[in-house]
Design a protein around this motif. Structure first.
Motif, PDB file in Angstrom:
ATOM      1  N   TRP A 146      32.383  37.155  44.362  1.00  0.00           N
ATOM      2  CA  TRP A 146      32.079  35.558  44.396  1.00  0.00           C
ATOM      3  C   TRP A 146      32.038  34.889  43.180  1.00  0.00           C
ATOM      4  N   MET A 147      31.520  35.513  42.100  1.00  0.00           N
ATOM      5  CA  MET A 147      31.492  34.934  40.824  1.00  0.00           C
ATOM      6  C   MET A 147      32.783  34.842  40.133  1.00  0.00           C
ATOM      7  N   TRP A 148      33.352  36.107  40.473  1.00  0.00           N
ATOM      8  CA  TRP A 148      35.017  36.160  39.951  1.00  0.00           C
ATOM      9  C   TRP A 148      35.723  35.110  40.648  1.00  0.00           C
ATOM     10  N   SER A 149      35.685  34.690  41.880  1.00  0.00           N
ATOM     11  CA  SER A 149      36.382  33.960  42.651  1.00  0.00           C
ATOM     12  C   SER A 149      36.096  32.751  42.094  1.00  0.00           C
ATOM     13  N   ILE A 150      34.979  32.178  41.912  1.00  0.00           N
ATOM     14  CA  ILE A 150      34.583  30.851  41.163  1.00  0.00           C
ATOM     15  C   ILE A 150      35.094  30.832  39.672  1.00  0.00           C
ATOM     16  N   PHE A 151      34.894  31.962  39.034  1.00  0.00           N
ATOM     17  CA  PHE A 151      35.512  31.822  37.380  1.00  0.00           C
ATOM     18  C   PHE A 151      36.832  31.546  37.479  1.00  0.00           C
ATOM     19  N   ILE A 152      37.633  32.165  38.481  1.00  0.00           N
ATOM     20  CA  ILE A 152      39.250  31.706  38.379  1.00  0.00           C
ATOM     21  C   ILE A 152      39.273  30.349  38.655  1.00  0.00           C
TER      22      ILE A 152
END
Length: 234
Positions: free
Chosen positions: A164-170
């Motif tokens: 989830w953090m990687w999705s939001i980061f992108i």
């Protein structure tokens, strides 16, 4: 290879991009800055150069991010590869992460789309747009529910906190990338304006030099005396 995005997921993406985004942006309150903009001519194109630059730039960002996730995301995230024939038609973390990242880039790019005149302050006037904030938050919460709860209908699986953090980061990366595009556009505007100004100054100096040369030639001409230049022949 199975389709990365399922039909019901594309329906949600289309609803998010066409209906909810349009509704949230169209309900923003007008500002005084709108009155300061010059009117658009009747012969101008519907899609301006600035709009075309933003469309191409953000499409390139999202396409690059999704292609990297599709072909290298399984190895980078250490999850099962959704392209594996054994996972055909089976919900998996790989394609769910790709779908979720796609939606995150759409949501954060909506914030970029609030300003269409190369204004870097994309959060300006956000307090005066409660409808935009409400629709944006509702879309984000709905996406969380789709991924975490709606697996049966939307063919997704639950994601970990890291995913989830990687999705939001992108998704936030698209917001930062928009600032870079805006900076490049404004820099080009300043450069083009200075170039036109220097060209106009050079043209003015050239005209002044030409005028002085003509005047000097007229004054030194033998025929230029006190008599009028044109006389009647009698």
């Amino acid at each position: 290879m199975d389709s990365p995005l399922k039909g019901v997921q594309m329906l949600w993406v289309n609803l998010l991009m066409d209906s909810l985004a349009s509704l949230s942006l169209a309900t923003e309150a007008p500002t005084e800055e709108v009155l300061k903009r010059k009117p658009y001519g009747s012969q101008q194109h519907l899609v301006s150069c600035l709009m075309a630059v933003n469309i191409i730039a953000h499409s390139a960002y999202e396409l690059t991010a999704l292609l990297v996730i599709l072909f290298a995301g399984a190895d980078l995230l250490d999850i099962e590869d959704g392209r594996d024939p054994s996972l055909r038609g089976v919900p998996n973390s790989h394609y769910t992460f790709l779908f979720n990242t796609f939606v995150m880039t759409i949501l954060f790019n909506e914030i970029n789309a609030r300003k269409i005149d190369a204004d870097p302050n994309v959060f300006g006037g956000l307090r005066r747009s409660p409808t935009f904030v409400l629709i944006w938050l509702a879309s984000f919460v709905t996406q969380v529910i789709i991924v975490e709860v709606g697996g049966t209908v939307f063919l997704t699986v639950q994601l970990t906190w890291d995913q989830w953090m990687w999705s939001i980061f992108i998704g936030i990366g698209d917001l930062i990338y928009g600032q870079m595009v805006t900076f490049a556009v404004n820099f080009y505007k300043i450069f083009a304006k200075r170039r036109r100004s220097r060209k106009n100054e050079w043209d003015d100096d050239h005209l002044d030099d030409s005028s002085e040369g003509e005047t000097t030639e007229f004054e030194m001409s033998p025929s230029s005396d006190s008599r009028p230049l044109c006389t009647d022949a009698r």
